[in-house]
Each structure stands twice: as structure tokens, then as C-alpha cells.
Design a protein around this motif. Structure first.
Motif, PDB file in Angstrom:
ATOM      1  N   HIS A  68      36.214  -2.837 -14.175  1.00 27.34           N
ATOM      2  CA  HIS A  68      35.462  -4.091 -14.266  1.00 27.34           C
ATOM      3  C   HIS A  68      34.392  -4.138 -15.356  1.00 27.34           C
ATOM      4  N   LEU A  69      33.898  -2.992 -15.832  1.00 27.28           N
ATOM      5  CA  LEU A  69      32.878  -3.021 -16.882  1.00 27.28           C
ATOM      6  C   LEU A  69      33.531  -3.288 -18.240  1.00 27.28           C
ATOM      7  N   LYS A  70      32.806  -3.982 -19.071  1.00 28.83           N
ATOM      8  CA  LYS A  70      33.310  -4.305 -20.407  1.00 28.83           C
ATOM      9  C   LYS A  70      33.013  -3.155 -21.380  1.00 28.83           C
ATOM     10  N   PRO A  71      33.840  -3.005 -22.411  1.00 28.27           N
ATOM     11  CA  PRO A  71      33.572  -1.975 -23.424  1.00 28.27           C
ATOM     12  C   PRO A  71      32.155  -2.107 -23.984  1.00 28.27           C
ATOM     13  N   GLY A  72      31.498  -0.969 -24.115  1.00 26.34           N
ATOM     14  CA  GLY A  72      30.113  -0.953 -24.589  1.00 26.34           C
ATOM     15  C   GLY A  72      29.106  -0.775 -23.469  1.00 26.34           C
ATOM     16  N   ALA A  73      29.514  -1.047 -22.233  1.00 27.04           N
ATOM     17  CA  ALA A  73      28.621  -0.835 -21.094  1.00 27.04           C
ATOM     18  C   ALA A  73      28.368   0.665 -20.926  1.00 27.04           C
ATOM     19  N   ARG A  74      27.161   1.001 -20.444  1.00 22.92           N
ATOM     20  CA  ARG A  74      26.813   2.406 -20.252  1.00 22.92           C
ATOM     21  C   ARG A  74      26.620   2.707 -18.773  1.00 22.92           C
ATOM     22  N   VAL A  75      26.964   3.942 -18.418  1.00 22.76           N
ATOM     23  CA  VAL A  75      26.756   4.449 -17.059  1.00 22.76           C
ATOM     24  C   VAL A  75      25.865   5.672 -17.190  1.00 22.76           C
ATOM     25  N   VAL A  76      24.713   5.651 -16.522  1.00 21.57           N
ATOM     26  CA  VAL A  76      23.775   6.768 -16.608  1.00 21.57           C
ATOM     27  C   VAL A  76      23.540   7.319 -15.210  1.00 21.57           C
ATOM     28  N   SER A  77      23.595   8.642 -15.094  1.00 14.46           N
ATOM     29  CA  SER A  77      23.510   9.279 -13.780  1.00 14.46           C
ATOM     30  C   SER A  77      22.462  10.378 -13.755  1.00 14.46           C
ATOM     31  N   HIS A  78      21.673  10.382 -12.698  1.00 14.08           N
ATOM     32  CA  HIS A  78      20.744  11.467 -12.417  1.00 14.08           C
ATOM     33  C   HIS A  78      21.527  12.567 -11.697  1.00 14.08           C
ATOM     34  N   ARG A  79      21.640  13.694 -12.324  1.00 14.16           N
ATOM     35  CA  ARG A  79      22.194  14.938 -11.780  1.00 14.16           C
ATOM     36  C   ARG A  79      23.722  14.982 -11.696  1.00 14.16           C
ATOM     37  N   PHE A  80      24.349  13.974 -11.115  1.00 13.37           N
ATOM     38  CA  PHE A  80      25.761  14.087 -10.754  1.00 13.37           C
ATOM     39  C   PHE A  80      26.685  13.586 -11.856  1.00 13.37           C
ATOM     40  N   THR A  81      27.864  14.217 -11.962  1.00  9.87           N
ATOM     41  CA  THR A  81      28.813  13.907 -13.026  1.00  9.87           C
ATOM     42  C   THR A  81      29.959  13.036 -12.495  1.00  9.87           C
ATOM     43  N   MET A  82      30.999  12.884 -13.330  1.00 11.61           N
ATOM     44  CA  MET A  82      32.130  12.000 -13.017  1.00 11.61           C
ATOM     45  C   MET A  82      33.451  12.751 -13.112  1.00 11.61           C
ATOM     46  N   GLY A  83      33.479  13.958 -12.585  1.00  9.08           N
ATOM     47  CA  GLY A  83      34.719  14.727 -12.626  1.00  9.08           C
ATOM     48  C   GLY A  83      35.093  15.082 -14.048  1.00  9.08           C
ATOM     49  N   ASP A  84      36.361  14.777 -14.437  1.00  5.89           N
ATOM     50  CA  ASP A  84      36.842  15.153 -15.764  1.00  5.89           C
ATOM     51  C   ASP A  84      36.526  14.114 -16.832  1.00  5.89           C
ATOM     52  N   TRP A  85      35.755  13.091 -16.478  1.00  3.23           N
ATOM     53  CA  TRP A  85      35.301  12.114 -17.475  1.00  3.23           C
ATOM     54  C   TRP A  85      34.046  12.673 -18.136  1.00  3.23           C
ATOM     55  N   ALA A  86      34.203  13.216 -19.328  1.00  3.04           N
ATOM     56  CA  ALA A  86      33.099  13.906 -20.000  1.00  3.04           C
ATOM     57  C   ALA A  86      32.035  12.924 -20.468  1.00  3.04           C
ATOM     58  N   PRO A  87      30.749  13.230 -20.242  1.00  3.88           N
ATOM     59  CA  PRO A  87      29.676  12.340 -20.706  1.00  3.88           C
ATOM     60  C   PRO A  87      29.595  12.304 -22.232  1.00  3.88           C
ATOM     61  N   ASP A  88      29.047  11.204 -22.749  1.00  2.00           N
ATOM     62  CA  ASP A  88      28.720  11.158 -24.174  1.00  2.00           C
ATOM     63  C   ASP A  88      27.617  12.161 -24.479  1.00  2.00           C
ATOM     64  N   LYS A  89      26.690  12.252 -23.544  1.00  4.57           N
ATOM     65  CA  LYS A  89      25.551  13.148 -23.738  1.00  4.57           C
ATOM     66  C   LYS A  89      25.006  13.559 -22.380  1.00  4.57           C
ATOM     67  N   SER A  90      24.542  14.801 -22.286  1.00  3.75           N
ATOM     68  CA  SER A  90      23.838  15.301 -21.108  1.00  3.75           C
ATOM     69  C   SER A  90      22.553  15.973 -21.579  1.00  3.75           C
ATOM     70  N   ILE A  91      21.465  15.674 -20.921  1.00  3.06           N
ATOM     71  CA  ILE A  91      20.183  16.263 -21.301  1.00  3.06           C
ATOM     72  C   ILE A  91      19.472  16.795 -20.067  1.00  3.06           C
ATOM     73  N   THR A  92      18.528  17.691 -20.285  1.00  3.80           N
ATOM     74  CA  THR A  92      17.669  18.184 -19.219  1.00  3.80           C
ATOM     75  C   THR A  92      16.231  17.829 -19.564  1.00  3.80           C
ATOM     76  N   VAL A  93      15.546  17.196 -18.636  1.00  6.24           N
ATOM     77  CA  VAL A  93      14.137  16.855 -18.843  1.00  6.24           C
ATOM     78  C   VAL A  93      13.301  17.578 -17.788  1.00  6.24           C
ATOM     79  N   THR A  94      12.129  18.022 -18.196  1.00  8.33           N
ATOM     80  CA  THR A  94      11.221  18.721 -17.275  1.00  8.33           C
ATOM     81  C   THR A  94      10.100  17.771 -16.901  1.00  8.33           C
ATOM     82  N   ARG A  95      10.026  17.458 -15.610  1.00  3.40           N
ATOM     83  CA  ARG A  95       9.072  16.447 -15.152  1.00  3.40           C
ATOM     84  C   ARG A  95       8.447  16.874 -13.821  1.00  3.40           C
ATOM     85  N   GLU A  96       7.396  16.163 -13.447  1.00  2.00           N
ATOM     86  CA  GLU A  96       6.751  16.393 -12.149  1.00  2.00           C
ATOM     87  C   GLU A  96       7.599  15.732 -11.076  1.00  2.00           C
TER      88      GLU A  96
END
Length: 293
Positions: free
Chosen positions: A234-262
Motif C-alpha cells: 500500500h505504500l507508494k515508492p519513496g515512502a520511508r519506514v523507520v524502526s526503533h531496534r527491530f528489523t524486517m527479516g531479509d529486507w535489508a535496511p538502507d541504513k542502520s545507526i546506533t545512537v547513545t542517549r539517556e
């Protein structure tokens, strides 16, 4: 006087009749996930008593009440699997059997023809981490943001208030969380641009996602996998999906980062991922590789 032959015939007829009418239980051998997963079982809506569990881990032997011979019976078996302290996987199956039979039902794996239902215990994401998610997804004033398990609605509110997203939607399966979110949105005077409603993330429709350009998630690996086909569809091309911690199986992310926060437990590392819809995902074509930061 009745002859011995007649007497024998009568006794034989009674014996055959008794054998046909005698009721027998059936036995269901239920194969369930082994520990550390916690599994509870309901048969026809009633939870299985502890004394009906088999000693062999991963197997439960269930004996039915005495049943009429010759008839076919069907039971609905509902298994609740808790692989961790925030996820419940509800798996329903129907099994048919006759009196005296022993049948096996394996509920250890998913069945695409009978999709699981997944419930997630809400855990808040710190606002500063939500801000990092918005930056990773590059939220701007052109975006419409959706959180399909909104909880306190902090993700949608942050995207709208801090990153100027033009509209936001929050959906939650818990009616109490929906009430809390609506109040928080109203208190922040964002009720004209943020809509919150009760709903199930696993039942997102084309209407729900028609104008959405950013989906924000913190729902668990199991639920992410189940919601993934709906996002692809249902999402159109160009839409983004952003997730805290959890992944999407074998659908590799464009980017994964680690941030250090309180966080709730002091200074913590938070892992974040982002995907971009290309329109090819529904055909099983995924973007390969990911950049680390």
C-alpha cells in the motif's frame, strides 16, 4: 421356553449393540515451541489445566471426553506463544478426529493460510530517540506520518511538532492507549493535524496508507514481519519506514545507526533502521546491503 440358540443370538446382538454405542475418548498430541518460550493452550476456549501437560517438553497430550463412535469431531485449538516479555503470538488451528483416535497437531511453526495474531506490550521510546528516528527518515513539512502502534503517540507528535510533518496518524489496538493519545494530542493543540483511532496494525488497508510517506515502528521483529507485506502493498515508492531496534527479516535496511542517549536505565545505545519503498518489494526484490554509521 427359549432355546439355547435363541438365547445366544440375543446375547450376541446385545453385545454388538453395546460395542457400537460405547463411547471412547480421542487423544490429541500437541507439538508446541520448547522453552525459553512460554506457551499456553486453550481447547474450545478453555485453558488447558496444568495436569494435562505432558512431561516431555514441547509436547502436550490432551484427552477428550468420551465421544460417540462413528462421528467426526472438530476442536479449535488456540496457542499463545510468548517468546519474550513484550510479545504474544496467538496461533489458532482446527483439528478433526473420531472417538478412539490419536491425532497430532503441530503448532510450532507459522502457517501462511492461517496467519498469526501478534500483540505487543507497549514500551515507550524516549523522545530524544524519536527525534533521531525522524532525522534518519528525513521527515519534513511535506510528509504524512503514521505510527501503527502509537501507544502514547510520542512518535507522531514529535514528527508533527518538531519536524513540521503536515499530518499524522496514530493507531493502537488498546482503547485505553487511544484515549490517552487523543488527550495528549488535544493538550498539545495538535488535534487538527493528528488523528488517533483504535485499530490493528495487521489490518492496515490501502485507505490507511494512501497518503502516508513515513511509517514509524517500535513493535518487535515478529510483528514487523507480519506488517511488512501491507507496507509493500500500500505504500507508494519513496515512502520511508523507520524502526526503533527491530528489523524486517531479509529486507535489508538502507541504513542502520546506533545512537547513545539517556533512557529509562541511564545512558543506553539505541539501534535504528530505515527502509525506502521502491515499489519492487512486493515482487520479492529487496535493496541489498546497508551503510553503517
Amino acid at each position: 421356553m427359549i432355546s439355547r440358540l435363541t438365547t445366544f443370538a440375543l446375547l450376541l446382538a446385545c453385545s454388538i449393540s453395546y460395542g457400537q454405542d460405547q463411547k471412547k475418548p480421542a487423544t490429541i498430541k500437541l507439538l508446541i515451541p520448547k522453552s525459553p518460550t512460554t506457551t499456553t493452550v486453550k481447547i474450545e476456549g478453555k485453558e488447558l489445566p496444568e495436569n494435562e501437560k505432558a512431561e516431555n517438553e514441547g509436547v502436550r497430550m490432551i484427552q477428550t471426553p468420551p465421544l460417540d463412535s462413528g462421528k467426526t469431531y472438530a476442536y479449535v485449538v488456540e496457542v499463545t506463544i510468548e517468546p519474550n516479555n513484550y510479545t504474544k503470538i496467538i496461533r489458532k488451528r482446527e483439528i478433526s478426529f473420531k472417538a478412539g483416535e490419536e491425532v497430532t497437531l503441530d503448532v510450532r511453526n507459522k502457517d501462511p493460510k492461517n496467519p498469526d495474531n501478534v500483540l505487543i506490550r507497549w514500551v515507550p521510546t524516549p523522545k530524544v530517540v524519536v527525534e533521531d528516528m525522524c532525522k534518519l527518515a528525513k521527515v519534513t513539512d511535506k510528509d504524512v506520518v503514521l505510527d501503527p502502534g502509537c501507544g502514547d503517540c510520542i512518535m507522531v507528535m514529535t514528527a508533527v511538532k518538531e519536524f513540521k510533518a503536515k499530518k499524522g496518524y496514530g493507531i493502537d489496538i488498546d482503547p485505553e492507549k487511544v484515549k490517552e493519545s487523543k488527550k495528549a494530542v488535544a493538550d498539545a493543540k495538535l488535534d487538527k493535524v493528528i488523528e488517533v483511532r483504535e485499530g490493528n496494525a495487521l489490518k492496515l488497508t490501502e485507505k490507511d496508507l494512501a497518503d502516508v510517506t513515513v511509517v514509524m515502528l517500535y513493535m518487535g521483529n515478529d510483528l514487523n514481519i507480519l506488517v511488512r507485506p501491507l507496507l509493500w502493498k500500500h505504500l507508494k515508492p519513496g515512502a520511508r519506514v523507520v524502526s526503533h531496534r527491530f528489523t524486517m527479516g531479509d529486507w535489508a535496511p538502507d541504513k542502520s545507526i546506533t545512537v547513545t542517549r539517556e533512557g529509562d536505565y541511564g545512558i543506553e545505545d539505541f539501534r535504528l533502521h530505515v527502509w525506502t519503498i521502491t515499489g519492487k518489494e512486493k515482487d520479492g526484490v529487496y535493496k541489498k546491503g546497508m551503510d553503517e554509521e
